[in-house]
Design an enzyme around this catalytic site. Structure first.
Site, PDB file in Angstrom:
ATOM      1  N   ARG A 231      -0.411  10.931  -5.711  1.00 53.99           N
ATOM      2  CA  ARG A 231       0.554  10.782  -4.637  1.00 53.99           C
ATOM      3  C   ARG A 231       0.536   9.324  -4.220  1.00 53.99           C
ATOM      4  O   ARG A 231      -0.443   8.625  -3.959  1.00 53.99           O
ATOM      5  CB  ARG A 231       0.202  11.694  -3.396  1.00 53.99           C
ATOM      6  N   GLU A 260      10.041   6.448  -2.121  1.00 55.03           N
ATOM      7  CA  GLU A 260      10.594   6.357  -3.468  1.00 55.03           C
ATOM      8  C   GLU A 260      12.198   6.610  -3.296  1.00 55.03           C
ATOM      9  O   GLU A 260      12.517   7.546  -2.480  1.00 55.03           O
ATOM     10  CB  GLU A 260      10.074   7.608  -4.516  1.00 55.03           C
ATOM     11  N   HIS A 279       7.533   7.948 -11.278  1.00 59.26           N
ATOM     12  CA  HIS A 279       7.280   9.541 -10.684  1.00 59.26           C
ATOM     13  C   HIS A 279       7.436  10.251 -11.781  1.00 59.26           C
ATOM     14  O   HIS A 279       8.199  11.307 -11.478  1.00 59.26           O
ATOM     15  CB  HIS A 279       7.938   9.779  -9.110  1.00 59.26           C
TER      16      HIS A 279
END
Length: 318
Positions: A231, A260, A279
């Site tokens: 994370r 993000e 990601h």
């Protein structure tokens, strides 16, 4: 009675098919804006990374479950969901192999300078082969922070396939769950100082936020690399930028960011000793199908009056 289920945009068709086979009314490919509208009347949401606020849940008078198409659930207000009698479920077994493999790929790319070699050869600099120093992974120390599903798979692959020496830090790990090849060390700094590669595999909580900051980075070897496919908030990005810029550590590979998408002028993106991916560690075909299926199973379990297999919270439904 046909329950209405809203599925966020970008979810594999496997989840939709599972719910349609069970006669749910499905609204698929919903944008965050559409979800905000439908949350007032729908019974379930198959969610992705869109953010759910306490205010949204206050309006959700029919909502019984939000199922995460994935593992992390920090985009949900758990306390408010529990208070409102709404289950939050996730898919914890869906993407572990994909993320472990992605982490190995990042580690190999760093060790072999693949990004630098590729970009230099594209512009005709074949002599880059004499300008970089690659290293082998065999015999190197991999420090894993968080020995859960992903960390344990990574440990097995790194120790048994690559002959790396694996150590780990996880204050909650059951020693019986650790394979013999892995040494558990109960002090984070000792793992950081001994490792050639550090890989983070933790949930983002108040306890783990900013776990890797300036002090921790300063303990690491100057030749070591940090990997984060966990994370974004686990790492203090300003401190990581300083550590990379000043060569306090050799490099890093990051799949997740605090916010993000990261801004185009994000400082970390300007460095030449970092490898970044969007990601995407969990976004294999296989993992995306499993995430959607497991989330859909969670919805069906709750709407059918059963205890969900993968609950994140336990609301009082009395």
């Amino acid at each position: 009675m046909s329950y209405k289920v809203v599925i966020a945009k970008g979810v594999s068709e496997v989840g939709k098919a599972y719910l349609l086979e069970r006669n749910y009314t499905v609204i698929a490919d919903a944008t965050p804006e559409r979800i905000r509208d439908e949350i007032k009347t729908c019974d379930a949401i198959l969610a992705r990374t869109e953010v759910y606020t306490p205010e949204m849940l206050e309006e959700a008078n029919h909502l019984k479950v939000i199922a995460k198409n994935g593992v992390g659930y920090d985009n949900f207000p758990l306390e408010k969901a529990t208070e409102r009698g709404i289950y939050i479920t996730n898919a914890p077994h869906s993407n572990a192999v994909s993320v472990a493999e992605h982490t190995l790929s990042l580690m190999m790319a760093l060790a072999k300078n693949l990004l630098i070699s590729h970009s230099n050869l594209q512009i005709g600099n074949f002599d880059v082969r004499n300008q970089i120093v690659n290293c082998e992974l065999e015999g190197k120390v991999l420090g894993i922070i968080g020995y859960g599903r992903i960390g344990s798979i990574l440990a097995n692959k790194a120790s048994n396939a690559l002959n790396m020496n694996v150590i780990c830090y996880d204050p909650y790990v059951n020693p019986k769950a650790v394979i013999p090849e892995v040494k558990v060390i109960n002090q984070l700094e000792r793992v950081l100082s001994r490792s050639d590669f550090i890989s983070l595999h933790l949930p983002l909580t108040n306890e783990t936020k900013g776990l890797i900051s300036g002090r921790e980075l300063s303990v690491m070897k100057k030749t070591s690399f940090l990997l984060n496919a966990g994370r974004g908030g686990l790492v203090n990005e300003a401190d990581l930028f300083f550590a990379l810029k000043e060569k306090i550590i050799a490099g890093a590979a990051i799949d997740v960011f605090e916010e993000e998408p990261p801004a185009p002028d994000h400082p970390l993106l300007s460095l030449d000793n970092i490898l970044v991916t969007p990601h995407s560690a969990a976004l294999t075909v296989e993992a995306k199908d499993r995430m959607a299926l497991h989330a859909a199973i969670g919805i069906d379990e709750v709407l059918s009056g059963r205890q969900p297999s993968w609950p994140v919270n336990q609301p009082d439904l009395s």
